[in-house]
Design a protein around this motif. Structure first.
Motif, PDB file in Angstrom:
ATOM      1  N   GLY A 244       0.837  -1.206   0.000  1.00 15.71           N
ATOM      2  CA  GLY A 244       0.000   0.000   0.000  1.00 15.71           C
ATOM      3  C   GLY A 244       0.868   1.251   0.000  1.00 15.71           C
ATOM      4  O   GLY A 244       2.095   1.188  -0.141  1.00 15.71           O
ATOM      5  N   GLU A 245       0.238   2.397   0.206  1.00 17.10           N
ATOM      6  CA  GLU A 245       0.946   3.646  -0.019  1.00 17.10           C
ATOM      7  C   GLU A 245       0.702   4.691   1.064  1.00 17.10           C
ATOM      8  O   GLU A 245      -0.396   4.802   1.594  1.00 17.10           O
ATOM      9  N   LEU A 246       1.746   5.438   1.374  1.00 16.81           N
ATOM     10  CA  LEU A 246       1.604   6.674   2.129  1.00 16.81           C
ATOM     11  C   LEU A 246       1.445   7.819   1.142  1.00 16.81           C
ATOM     12  O   LEU A 246       2.176   7.892   0.146  1.00 16.81           O
ATOM     13  N   THR A 247       0.489   8.701   1.394  1.00 18.72           N
ATOM     14  CA  THR A 247       0.274   9.879   0.559  1.00 18.72           C
ATOM     15  C   THR A 247       0.060  11.045   1.523  1.00 18.72           C
ATOM     16  O   THR A 247      -1.047  11.289   1.988  1.00 18.72           O
ATOM     17  N   LEU A 248       1.138  11.734   1.864  1.00 18.73           N
ATOM     18  CA  LEU A 248       1.144  12.713   2.949  1.00 18.73           C
ATOM     19  C   LEU A 248       1.252  14.132   2.402  1.00 18.73           C
ATOM     20  O   LEU A 248       2.186  14.444   1.656  1.00 18.73           O
ATOM     21  N   LEU A 249       0.308  14.987   2.775  1.00 12.73           N
ATOM     22  CA  LEU A 249       0.298  16.373   2.316  1.00 12.73           C
ATOM     23  C   LEU A 249       1.244  17.182   3.195  1.00 12.73           C
ATOM     24  O   LEU A 249       1.091  17.230   4.418  1.00 12.73           O
ATOM     25  N   LYS A 250       2.235  17.813   2.570  1.00 18.40           N
ATOM     26  CA  LYS A 250       3.285  18.505   3.315  1.00 18.40           C
ATOM     27  C   LYS A 250       3.468  19.932   2.805  1.00 18.40           C
ATOM     28  O   LYS A 250       2.896  20.332   1.796  1.00 18.40           O
ATOM     29  N   GLY A 251       4.331  20.684   3.495  1.00 22.53           N
ATOM     30  CA  GLY A 251       4.577  22.079   3.141  1.00 22.53           C
ATOM     31  C   GLY A 251       5.825  22.257   2.299  1.00 22.53           C
ATOM     32  O   GLY A 251       6.402  21.304   1.777  1.00 22.53           O
ATOM     33  N   MET A 252       6.266  23.512   2.215  1.00 24.37           N
ATOM     34  CA  MET A 252       7.386  23.884   1.347  1.00 24.37           C
ATOM     35  C   MET A 252       8.699  23.209   1.767  1.00 24.37           C
ATOM     36  O   MET A 252       9.599  23.025   0.965  1.00 24.37           O
TER      37      MET A 252
END
Length: 207
Positions: free
Chosen positions: A156-164
């Motif tokens: 499966g997958e990690l899909t992590l929303l991150k900053g600059m």
């Protein structure tokens, strides 16, 4: 709610026939968010741009069963559940008042594809694992990987929303990346030419 940011035209394109549900959620968050400790007082003038669109732009990346860690106000989990009714979402949040808000919104918006779990991520161990695990604005990658990777099924997958600052976070998390057997770790920039503020997503396969 006079300070609420005017809905950007692109919102209707990104949400499609789910835009009315997205508007209802955004209006509720604008109306109650500060009072209930979900968003800060400065967020209303950028609520669509900084939070709603920043979350929904990632909607095409998800399939199957997805867990959102530290869902808080519903960013990104509720926004993504609105945009992707074909995906099964589990929102994991330890704080009771936030869980209450999330449950209220799931009910008010008629979302049948959302399951709420009041717990800390480290206390959740689904028997089969999730296809994808996501999080937004929870913590740095070196702290976040040990919380999220164990929830993902093999392959499966990690899909992590991150900053600059995401490249530096990846550098600082090399030990955790190895320990939790993450492969194909990469950063994807979403929304270029579409959003005024792009979204950076760290994606990785968990083995």
């Amino acid at each position: 709610m006079t300070d609420l940011e005017v809905e950007p035209a692109v919102a209707a394109e990104l949400f499609g026939d789910r835009i009315d549900v997205a508007r209802s959620f955004t209006e509720a968050l604008a109306r109650e968010g500060e009072e209930r400790g979900l968003i800060g007082p400065l967020e209303l003038p950028r609520l669509w741009t900084r939070h709603i669109l920043n979350s929904v732009i990632a909607a095409p990346l998800f399939d199957g069963s997805v867990a959102d860690i530290g869902s808080g106000a519903g960013l990104p989990g509720l926004v993504l559940a609105i945009a992707r009714p074909d995906v099964q979402w589990t929102l994991i949040e330890p704080m009771e008042r936030r869980v209450t808000w999330l449950n209220e919104q799931v009910s008010a918006l008629g979302l049948t594809n959302v399951n709420m779990v009041r717990a800390r991520a480290e206390d959740v161990r689904p028997p089969e694992g999730f296809d994808v695990v996501t999080a937004r604005a929870v913590s740095a990658l070196r702290t976040l990987i040990p919380l999220t990777a164990p929830l993902v099924r093999d392959g499966g997958e990690l899909t992590l929303l991150k900053g600059m600052n995401v490249a530096n976070e990846i550098d600082a998390a090399q030990k955790q990346i190895k320990k939790f057997r993450l492969t194909n770790v990469r950063v994807e920039v979403l929304g270029e030419g579409v959003l005024s503020e792009t979204t950076r997503v760290v994606r990785a396969t968990v083995r």
